[in-house]
Motif scaffolding. Sequence first.
Motif, PDB file in Angstrom:
ATOM      1  N   GLN A  37     -25.196   4.105 -11.686  1.00 26.64           N
ATOM      2  CA  GLN A  37     -25.490   3.627 -12.721  1.00 26.64           C
ATOM      3  C   GLN A  37     -26.731   4.531 -13.770  1.00 26.64           C
ATOM      4  OE1 GLN A  37     -27.938   0.378 -12.111  1.00 26.64           O
ATOM      5  NE2 GLN A  37     -28.613  -0.229 -14.966  1.00 26.64           N
ATOM      6  N   TRP A  38     -27.760   4.466 -13.350  1.00 24.35           N
ATOM      7  CA  TRP A  38     -28.288   6.209 -14.548  1.00 24.35           C
ATOM      8  C   TRP A  38     -27.036   6.954 -14.662  1.00 24.35           C
ATOM      9  CZ3 TRP A  38     -28.878  11.374 -12.458  1.00 24.35           C
ATOM     10  CH2 TRP A  38     -29.824  11.576 -13.857  1.00 24.35           C
ATOM     11  N   ARG A  39     -26.634   7.414 -13.346  1.00 28.57           N
ATOM     12  CA  ARG A  39     -25.661   8.329 -14.368  1.00 28.57           C
ATOM     13  C   ARG A  39     -24.849   8.416 -15.193  1.00 28.57           C
ATOM     14  NH1 ARG A  39     -22.180  11.440  -8.855  1.00 28.57           N
ATOM     15  NH2 ARG A  39     -22.429  13.134 -10.728  1.00 28.57           N
ATOM     16  N   ASP A  40     -24.286   6.982 -15.467  1.00 30.58           N
ATOM     17  CA  ASP A  40     -23.428   6.195 -16.772  1.00 30.58           C
ATOM     18  C   ASP A  40     -24.137   6.515 -17.907  1.00 30.58           C
ATOM     19  OD1 ASP A  40     -21.699   5.684 -15.120  1.00 30.58           O
ATOM     20  OD2 ASP A  40     -21.922   4.024 -15.029  1.00 30.58           O
ATOM     21  N   GLN A  41     -25.513   6.630 -17.851  1.00 35.98           N
ATOM     22  CA  GLN A  41     -26.179   6.231 -19.264  1.00 35.98           C
ATOM     23  C   GLN A  41     -26.700   7.509 -19.640  1.00 35.98           C
ATOM     24  OE1 GLN A  41     -27.193   3.309 -19.554  1.00 35.98           O
ATOM     25  NE2 GLN A  41     -26.528   3.024 -17.377  1.00 35.98           N
ATOM     26  N   LYS A  42     -26.530   8.542 -19.117  1.00 36.85           N
ATOM     27  CA  LYS A  42     -26.342  10.154 -19.584  1.00 36.85           C
ATOM     28  C   LYS A  42     -26.776  10.280 -21.107  1.00 36.85           C
ATOM     29  CE  LYS A  42     -22.361  10.808 -18.088  1.00 36.85           C
ATOM     30  NZ  LYS A  42     -22.560  11.492 -16.587  1.00 36.85           N
ATOM     31  N   PHE A  43     -28.086   9.758 -21.873  1.00 39.80           N
ATOM     32  CA  PHE A  43     -29.416  10.212 -22.945  1.00 39.80           C
ATOM     33  C   PHE A  43     -30.533   9.161 -22.242  1.00 39.80           C
ATOM     34  CE2 PHE A  43     -29.633  10.611 -27.412  1.00 39.80           C
ATOM     35  CZ  PHE A  43     -30.838  11.532 -27.526  1.00 39.80           C
ATOM     36  N   GLY A  44     -31.601   9.920 -22.029  1.00 48.43           N
ATOM     37  CA  GLY A  44     -32.773   9.268 -22.629  1.00 48.43           C
ATOM     38  C   GLY A  44     -33.875   9.806 -22.674  1.00 48.43           C
ATOM     39  N   ILE A  45     -34.687   9.403 -22.802  1.00 51.56           N
ATOM     40  CA  ILE A  45     -36.255   9.582 -23.214  1.00 51.56           C
ATOM     41  C   ILE A  45     -37.621   9.403 -22.549  1.00 51.56           C
ATOM     42  CG2 ILE A  45     -37.050   7.133 -24.384  1.00 51.56           C
ATOM     43  CD1 ILE A  45     -38.583   8.334 -26.647  1.00 51.56           C
ATOM     44  N   LEU A  46     -38.509  11.310 -22.703  1.00 49.43           N
ATOM     45  CA  LEU A  46     -39.357  11.219 -21.804  1.00 49.43           C
ATOM     46  C   LEU A  46     -40.566  11.349 -22.857  1.00 49.43           C
ATOM     47  CD1 LEU A  46     -40.876  12.332 -19.589  1.00 49.43           C
ATOM     48  CD2 LEU A  46     -39.754  13.842 -19.671  1.00 49.43           C
ATOM     49  N   ILE A  47     -41.070  10.482 -22.841  1.00 48.08           N
ATOM     50  CA  ILE A  47     -42.549  10.155 -23.083  1.00 48.08           C
ATOM     51  C   ILE A  47     -44.041  10.735 -22.694  1.00 48.08           C
ATOM     52  CG2 ILE A  47     -43.593   8.431 -25.190  1.00 48.08           C
ATOM     53  CD1 ILE A  47     -41.555   6.646 -25.266  1.00 48.08           C
ATOM     54  N   HIS A  48     -44.988  11.390 -23.037  1.00 48.03           N
ATOM     55  CA  HIS A  48     -45.615  11.955 -22.923  1.00 48.03           C
ATOM     56  C   HIS A  48     -46.580  11.972 -24.144  1.00 48.03           C
ATOM     57  CE1 HIS A  48     -43.591  14.943 -20.150  1.00 48.03           C
ATOM     58  NE2 HIS A  48     -44.694  15.378 -19.588  1.00 48.03           N
ATOM     59  N   TRP A  49     -47.609  11.383 -23.448  1.00 46.42           N
ATOM     60  CA  TRP A  49     -48.958  10.712 -24.142  1.00 46.42           C
ATOM     61  C   TRP A  49     -49.852  10.350 -22.913  1.00 46.42           C
ATOM     62  CZ3 TRP A  49     -49.556   4.617 -26.305  1.00 46.42           C
ATOM     63  CH2 TRP A  49     -50.841   4.962 -27.560  1.00 46.42           C
ATOM     64  N   GLY A  50     -51.121  11.062 -23.643  1.00 46.18           N
ATOM     65  CA  GLY A  50     -51.930  11.119 -23.251  1.00 46.18           C
ATOM     66  C   GLY A  50     -53.299  11.372 -23.997  1.00 46.18           C
ATOM     67  N   ILE A  51     -54.433  11.979 -23.498  1.00 48.76           N
ATOM     68  CA  ILE A  51     -55.365  12.181 -24.416  1.00 48.76           C
ATOM     69  C   ILE A  51     -55.961  12.873 -24.780  1.00 48.76           C
ATOM     70  CG2 ILE A  51     -57.467  10.507 -22.666  1.00 48.76           C
ATOM     71  CD1 ILE A  51     -58.272  13.189 -20.895  1.00 48.76           C
ATOM     72  N   TYR A  52     -54.549  14.084 -24.443  1.00 43.54           N
ATOM     73  CA  TYR A  52     -54.125  15.570 -24.640  1.00 43.54           C
ATOM     74  C   TYR A  52     -53.948  15.032 -26.280  1.00 43.54           C
ATOM     75  CZ  TYR A  52     -49.906  13.801 -22.734  1.00 43.54           C
ATOM     76  OH  TYR A  52     -49.073  13.388 -21.446  1.00 43.54           O
ATOM     77  N   ALA A  53     -53.920  14.470 -26.650  1.00 42.05           N
ATOM     78  CA  ALA A  53     -52.399  14.023 -28.331  1.00 42.05           C
ATOM     79  C   ALA A  53     -54.003  13.748 -28.862  1.00 42.05           C
ATOM     80  CB  ALA A  53     -51.766  12.500 -28.341  1.00 42.05           C
ATOM     81  N   VAL A  54     -54.777  13.732 -28.441  1.00 43.73           N
ATOM     82  CA  VAL A  54     -56.665  13.477 -29.762  1.00 43.73           C
ATOM     83  C   VAL A  54     -56.867  14.373 -30.427  1.00 43.73           C
ATOM     84  CG1 VAL A  54     -58.629  13.429 -29.858  1.00 43.73           C
ATOM     85  CG2 VAL A  54     -57.479  12.016 -28.336  1.00 43.73           C
ATOM     86  N   PRO A  55     -56.844  16.167 -30.097  1.00 46.44           N
ATOM     87  CA  PRO A  55     -56.893  17.779 -30.433  1.00 46.44           C
ATOM     88  C   PRO A  55     -55.313  18.167 -30.311  1.00 46.44           C
ATOM     89  CG  PRO A  55     -57.433  17.904 -27.854  1.00 46.44           C
ATOM     90  CD  PRO A  55     -57.058  15.868 -28.658  1.00 46.44           C
ATOM     91  N   GLY A  56     -54.101  17.059 -30.408  1.00 43.85           N
ATOM     92  CA  GLY A  56     -52.889  17.889 -30.310  1.00 43.85           C
ATOM     93  C   GLY A  56     -52.875  19.003 -30.001  1.00 43.85           C
ATOM     94  N   ILE A  57     -53.221  19.396 -28.156  1.00 45.15           N
ATOM     95  CA  ILE A  57     -52.957  20.275 -27.057  1.00 45.15           C
ATOM     96  C   ILE A  57     -52.231  19.954 -26.512  1.00 45.15           C
ATOM     97  CG2 ILE A  57     -55.209  21.046 -28.134  1.00 45.15           C
ATOM     98  CD1 ILE A  57     -56.342  20.070 -25.793  1.00 45.15           C
ATOM     99  N   VAL A  58     -51.453  21.470 -25.550  1.00 45.05           N
ATOM    100  CA  VAL A  58     -51.051  20.910 -24.416  1.00 45.05           C
ATOM    101  C   VAL A  58     -51.494  19.970 -23.277  1.00 45.05           C
ATOM    102  CG1 VAL A  58     -51.782  22.798 -22.937  1.00 45.05           C
ATOM    103  CG2 VAL A  58     -49.959  22.410 -22.706  1.00 45.05           C
ATOM    104  N   GLU A  59     -50.675  18.824 -22.567  1.00 47.13           N
ATOM    105  CA  GLU A  59     -51.248  18.120 -21.777  1.00 47.13           C
ATOM    106  C   GLU A  59     -51.187  18.912 -20.217  1.00 47.13           C
ATOM    107  OE1 GLU A  59     -46.815  19.801 -21.151  1.00 47.13           O
ATOM    108  OE2 GLU A  59     -48.002  18.639 -23.004  1.00 47.13           O
TER     109      GLU A  59
END
Length: 479
Positions: free
Chosen positions: A46-68
């Motif tokens: 089923q997963w192989r049929d999907q082909k296209f997904g989104i990976l969302i990195h979000w955490g405290i590192y977004a506050v200063p906008g630096i590498v996770e």
Amino acid sequence: MNRKSIGLVVLALMISLGIQAQNTIHPTSSEYEYPTDPKVQEKLEQWRDQKFGILIHWGIYAVPGIVESWSIVNEDWINRKDTTQSYEDYKKWYWGLKDDFNPTGFNPEQWADVAEKAGMKYVVFTTKHHDGFNMFDTQFTDYKITDGPFKNNPKADVARYVFQAFRDKDMMIGAYYSKPDWHSQYFWWDYRATPDRNVNYDIRKHPWRWNQFVNFTHNQLNEITSKYGSIDILWLDGGWVRPLETVNEEVLSWGAPIPEFSQEINMPKVAEMARKNQEGILIVDRTVHGPFENYRTPEQGIPSTMSPDPWESCITLGGAWGYVPNDKFKPSRKVIHLLVEIVAKGGNLLLGVGPTADGIFLPEQVSRLEEIGKWLEVNGQGIYETRAIETFQDGDVYFTQGKEKELYAILRIQEGEKLGESITWTLNPPKKGAKIQMLGQKGNLKWKTVDGKTVVYIPRSLQSKLADSPAVVLTYSGE
């Protein structure tokens, strides 16, 4: 000497010296192990049929906008802007970002809506990155989004609302979870310095402390797989946390230190627990080849050859996984070309998109994703639910095969080029009398195969209509 050669030399030295630990290093097989559980097999296909997904990195590192996470690691390749600040003070500052993280604009419905418009079919969301900050309401640490300025927000239990927003779009749900936890006293113990990404004490001398970390990890994974609704994928990152005997050339090529002992978290028990909570859940123990790596996950690149084994390239839309100011985002044409190549080689594309500290996608991110979706709306038949074939490429023409054995020829059109008066290829010829059509367009196209070369003629009206298209897809029956 390149990094791979260095890795091989290091591996040879380690073996020749007979480094003793819980197990001596023996390079493991790189062979993929297809799951034996029928429910996992079903989920995997089923997963192989999907082909296209989104990976969302979000955490405290977004506050200063630096590498996770990575800026708090004491390794030579890490650079910090402030060279006057001590390492210990920097870690305190970084971990203290918890008190500044108040994403009042958090809008998971926007994320899911944009992903749907982009043609994405599944999501992988960071419940916890290596820095140890939890984006879910775990009961096993206070270092979490629900114990800070955002705690009274109705959507404070962020992961719950992200998963539900994407579930409401009928997408598969993936939970990213970092095996290492640099905030935990059971992984980075304050009694010791933190020289690198690994556990900072010898777990052979402190088995109680390591067992506490293993229990902590199991408790959190039990929470994620039992309290957050239906989960399809458990996506485990931090591949240096692994049994020593599984260290291979890939791990050595990272150039990271290798401890003389296993950092073992008992993956058989993790898998048993997760699948008791979520029947058939896919487990992706990244880079640890074996029964708990249900699909491979090459990062920021595409394998050079086709593989019949399930895999997924995880690649960023911009230059970073998370939000950084003034990031440069890939043109939609580039992403579409990546998707075409990946799918033709048998993989999925997991595209990394990082929300701002306030919890929204930037207009530039949204516009790129919507452009990709407009192309897939017309041409997705040649992408979704297809499989790779051995003869997958002929120049700029890539081939996929549908479940009824129909073939798709996908021509990638480079920036500055136009769709010409014909498309030609030598592989995968149409069967005699076959009808060739272009997805999204009416009527059949004229074609011929002479001396092994297939030529498909494109009417001037289509050349003009599709002048700016990043790719076109032809469908036909093969021999």
